[in-house]
Structure formats: C-alpha cells, structure tokens
Write an enzyme that holds these catalytic residues in place. Structure first.
Site, PDB file in Angstrom:
ATOM      1  N   ALA A 166       0.827  -1.212   0.000  1.00 30.16           N
ATOM      2  CA  ALA A 166       0.000   0.000   0.000  1.00 30.16           C
ATOM      3  C   ALA A 166       0.858   1.258   0.000  1.00 30.16           C
ATOM      4  O   ALA A 166       0.376   2.335  -0.337  1.00 30.16           O
ATOM      5  CB  ALA A 166      -0.912  -0.005   1.219  1.00 30.16           C
ATOM      6  N   LYS A 167       2.133   1.116   0.387  1.00 31.71           N
ATOM      7  CA  LYS A 167       3.077   2.246   0.372  1.00 31.71           C
ATOM      8  C   LYS A 167       2.497   3.481   1.056  1.00 31.71           C
ATOM      9  O   LYS A 167       2.684   4.601   0.590  1.00 31.71           O
ATOM     10  CB  LYS A 167       3.531   2.544  -1.058  1.00 31.71           C
ATOM     11  CG  LYS A 167       4.201   1.336  -1.740  1.00 31.71           C
ATOM     12  CD  LYS A 167       4.764   1.668  -3.102  1.00 31.71           C
ATOM     13  CE  LYS A 167       5.509   0.494  -3.722  1.00 31.71           C
ATOM     14  NZ  LYS A 167       4.675  -0.661  -4.110  1.00 31.71           N
ATOM     15  N   ARG A 168       1.804   3.281   2.174  1.00 32.09           N
ATOM     16  CA  ARG A 168       1.219   4.392   2.885  1.00 32.09           C
ATOM     17  C   ARG A 168       2.272   5.174   3.643  1.00 32.09           C
ATOM     18  O   ARG A 168       3.385   4.677   3.895  1.00 32.09           O
ATOM     19  CB  ARG A 168       0.145   3.886   3.870  1.00 32.09           C
ATOM     20  CG  ARG A 168      -1.057   3.203   3.200  1.00 32.09           C
ATOM     21  CD  ARG A 168      -1.811   4.151   2.288  1.00 32.09           C
ATOM     22  NE  ARG A 168      -3.100   3.614   1.861  1.00 32.09           N
ATOM     23  CZ  ARG A 168      -3.372   3.053   0.685  1.00 32.09           C
ATOM     24  NH1 ARG A 168      -2.419   2.929  -0.213  1.00 32.09           N
ATOM     25  NH2 ARG A 168      -4.593   2.633   0.390  1.00 32.09           N
TER      26      ARG A 168
END
Lengths: 287, 287
Positions: free
Chosen positions: B98-100
């Site tokens: 998700a590379k949040r």
C-alpha cells in the site's frame, strides 16, 4: 485549457479566501466510529464552511478505516462539495489527501481511483519513488498533484532535513542563479517540482511549523502553490507562515485547517474568522 | 511472542520457498475491468500457487480502482489466503502493498485499516515522513512493516540515489564500524531501519534491478528481511540478487514475482519453477 491551478485561482478570487478546510473525521470526534458518522460529520462541515473555503481536503485514511462503506462515504463527501458549490454558484476544488506513491501501472490505478472514480480535483503524493511515479497523475492535465516537500510533523526531520549533495545535478532548476551545492532534501524536492511543473499542475505540501523551510521552498519554487498544514493545533503561526510563503502576487498558499474548525463549537464562525485573519495578515504585509 | 518475521520464517521453513507471489490484478489482464474480475483473478492465482508461496502480496491500487466493490474484493482476497493456508495446513502471510505514509492519528487510521479491517499481516510503507509516521504501524507488535528503501523503477534514482551527508548523525547505527560520511539516501534509510527494528517488525523493500544497491543495503541492515521486486519482467537477475542480498543464514529475502507468474499459461508451474530456481541458486551459492 483550465488546469487545476487556474480553477483554484478562480475560486480564490470568488471567495477572497486562502483557507483550505480539512475533512478529517477522526474516530474520536464522531458519535460512533462508523462510515455513516464520518459522512455526516463531513457533510455538516462542508455545509457550514463552504462559503469560506477556497478548497476542501478530505484525508483518505479516515474513510479507508471503514472499508467499502468508508470508500462510499468518501465518494459521497466529494460529491457533497460539488452540491455545495452548485448552491453557492462557485466551484470549490477538492484535494484528496492520500499521499500515494507507486510505480508505473500501479500509479495509473491510483490516479484513476482518485480522479475518475472519486472525482477529486487534486491529490497529495509522496515523491520518494521519483518522477515516473508522479507522471501518471500529471497525465490528467486538468488535475493537480501536491508533492510532499516539508511536512509539519516532528519526524519530518528524519529524512527531509538531510543535507543532499547536488553536485551531479545541473539541469533541474535553470532559473536558480545561486545554486549552493548542499541543500536540505526538502529544498531539493522543491527545485525538482518547480522544474517538473511544465503543465502547471504541480504544487507542494509545506508545513507551517518551520517558517524558515517555507522561505527556502518559496525561493526554490517561486511559481508553485503550497498546501500548508500545521497552523493552529500543530503550533504554526499564521502571520509568519504567510510572510514566509506567499507568492509575490499575494497568492500561492492554501492554509489548511482541520481540527481548529471541525472541533469548534461553531465551525462556520471559526472558518469565517480564519478567512478574515488571512485577509488581515495579507493586508498588513502589503502596507 | 510471535512477530511477523518469526511467522514468515516458519512459513519459509514449511514450504522451502523464498517466493512472494504478487497479486496485482492489472485491468489489462482481466476479462473486464471490474472488482469481481479482480477477485476471481486473485483467487485462482492463490489456489494455483499457494503451495509454493512463502507469502502473498496484493497491491491496494488495483482494488481501490473499483471503489467500495474493490475494497470488498481486497478483503476477500486476503481471506482467501487464509482459507488456502488452512487447506495446506501452513499459514501463509499476506503483505499489503500500500506504500502508505502519513502522520500521527492519520497513520493510526491506515494501520487499523490494513491490520484490523483487511486482516493483512504486514504492509509496505513510505518512510519520507520519518519515524513518527511508522510508529503507529510498529505499535501492532505481531505485524510487519516493510519500508521503501530502493525501488525497482527508473525514477528511483531521482531521490533515493542522492548523496546525503550524515555528518550530524551519530546514533542511528552503532553496529556499523566503518561509517562513511556521505552515502546514498537509500542506504541511510537502511541504517535507520536497522536501528529502528527493536521489535523485530521492520523489513525493507529493495529492488533487484540494481544489485550493488542490494549489497550496500545488506551491509547496512544485516538482520532485516528484504522484499525484493524487479526479478524477471523488470530485468533483475535472480542469481545476482540472491548473491547480493541473502543473509548469512540463507534467508532474509522474499523474491516477489507478479506478472511472471500471473501472465504465465500455467501459474502453478511458473511458481514451482521459480521456487526451484531460488533453491538451486541458493545451493550453488553455498557450494
């Protein structure tokens, strides 16, 4: 062609405001932690503050929290800004605060989600993956992308303040006459953003908590719009921020306020006061 | 207490595999661009390749694309890995790609979404906002967080390869004897991650496309697990990657393959071959 920033400028003219109202339905501020409560919270805020808002900024996290229902609520909230705009007779842009960042076809999917499915007019992006992670968003020429530059949290210094060596870089900012070899990483990003902004669709996120950073970023990116969190609750001073970051034309900054308005007993009054404070500070800075 | 990485190690032992199967339902690979088609695509892939997968990695973007329906599909896909695990009698971890990256209470909301609502066992995170943006994820002590370090795309060099001056930093990596003053930004992140990993729940994303980066990151973070994209379609060489990045104990790398398996005529066979190739290369490296 209308770009996001010409759209935003028109709204700023219409409402004489540089206020961006953050739509952050923190679970703690809701009667119950549900998507319905988040939707209701935002709809009330939009209705109360629309008149004073140059833009609205919903944060995706507070909707994702509720899964599919939250995603529906987020779409409804963005649609509600459109309805409020119609009511007011002046279109209010929506900046989706999602801080996405991924590569190639994955970035395309995120862009499609934000701009086509949800109907946002702009999005916040994390630039750590580089230009090719931004391009799929820039391909939507009428939409906007605010790149994280200097954030307002304490941990921002862990990476963003690192001194980087620009020795090998020569082309990214031909407009800068004086080019020191070593600058903070966030300032380097500002130079990159200024040079990447060939389609007038890039802005920067620059927190108000460190005014000297605002000054440096304004110098590196004289043309860009800044989305500025951190005034109020997080301790940033409005007058110092505006003095440090306004463009020569008296624009170029969206002052984001979330909790300061949402948690007020009278959000409409709080938003009106904030708009007026910005106007007064701008006036004082000019005279 | 079981941590994500002890859970992952157990699965790696059970299946003798370092293969992570990417669940990326690209619209172009589906009979129709719908959430149902994305779900079906992933369920088939899970069923065909579960036996050979040390982990599965769905990418959130390809589900967000479809709004609420996509979010439901993503939850179903993660649940399907659990069902496949029960069928196989060996639990397979799910890493949500998700590379949040966001601050404070916003990061808490993202963590709750990934770990509680969706039921993922680990997540990928963008470290640009610093340690306090990672902490809310680390607070889930049995979950894992893979920080983006060196990604496999061409634009990775825009920021990640910048030379940073560590002159002012002295405490972040006491284990490093030789500490050059200037190192690439990605290597600095590896040092930070190694020092932040006090709860054994941090890993790194390091692409296979630049083996010298794998070597540097392994040296900076001798203990950490790497999630490694870029082998195959993106041009990374498996043998070089394993030689550059494996830990001394022959583990510490999850080789992610997405399209190379999903687009194969026989995904089960492609996954089995990839697992075997990894075993063979590991064997050759030891003898």
């Amino acid at each position: 062609m209308e770009t996001f920033f010409s759209f935003l400028s028109k709204r700023v003219d219409d409402c004489s405001s540089l206020l961006c109202v953050g739509l952050d339905p923190h679970p703690a501020d809701l009667p119950a932690p549900t998507a319905d409560a988040a939707r209701t919270f935002c709809l009330r805020l939009i209705n109360a503050t629309g008149r004073y808002a140059a833009a609205f900024k919903p944060n995706a996290a507070f909707f994702e929290l509720y899964g599919p229902d939250g995603w529906s609520a987020l779409k409804d909230v963005i649609a509600a800004v459109q309805e409020e705009s119609n009511r007011l007779g002046s279109m209010i842009p929506v900046i989706l605060d999602a801080k996405r960042g991924d590569i190639a076809s994955t970035a395309e999917a995120y862009a499609k989600s934000a701009f086509e499915h949800l109907g946002a007019h702009a999005i916040t992006l994390n630039p750590y993956l580089g230009k090719d992670s931004i391009d799929p968003f820039l391909a939507y020429k009428e939409k906007g992308a605010f790149l994280l530059c200097k954030t307002s949290n304490p941990g921002a210094s862990d990476l963003q303040d690192l001194t980087v060596d620009r020795g090998a870089l020569t082309e990214e900012s031909p407009s800068t006459v004086h080019r020191p070899r070593s600058i903070p990483l966030y300032e380097h990003i500002a130079h990159l953003a200024q040079s990447w902004n060939t389609g007038n669709n890039i802005g920067l996120v620059v927190g108000a908590t460190q005014p000297e950073a605002l000054t440096r970023v304004r110098s590196a990116a004289p043309d860009l719009w800044f989305l500025v969190p951190g005034v109020g609750t997080q301790g940033g001073d409005l007058e110092t921020a505006l003095r440090s970051g306004l463009r020569a034309d008296g624009r170029g900054m969206l002052i984001n306020v979330s909790r300061g308005i949402a948690r007020s007993a009278d959000p409409a009054k709080a938003a009106a006061q904030m708009r007026d404070e910005i106007i007064n500070v701008k006036y004082a800075l000019k005279h």
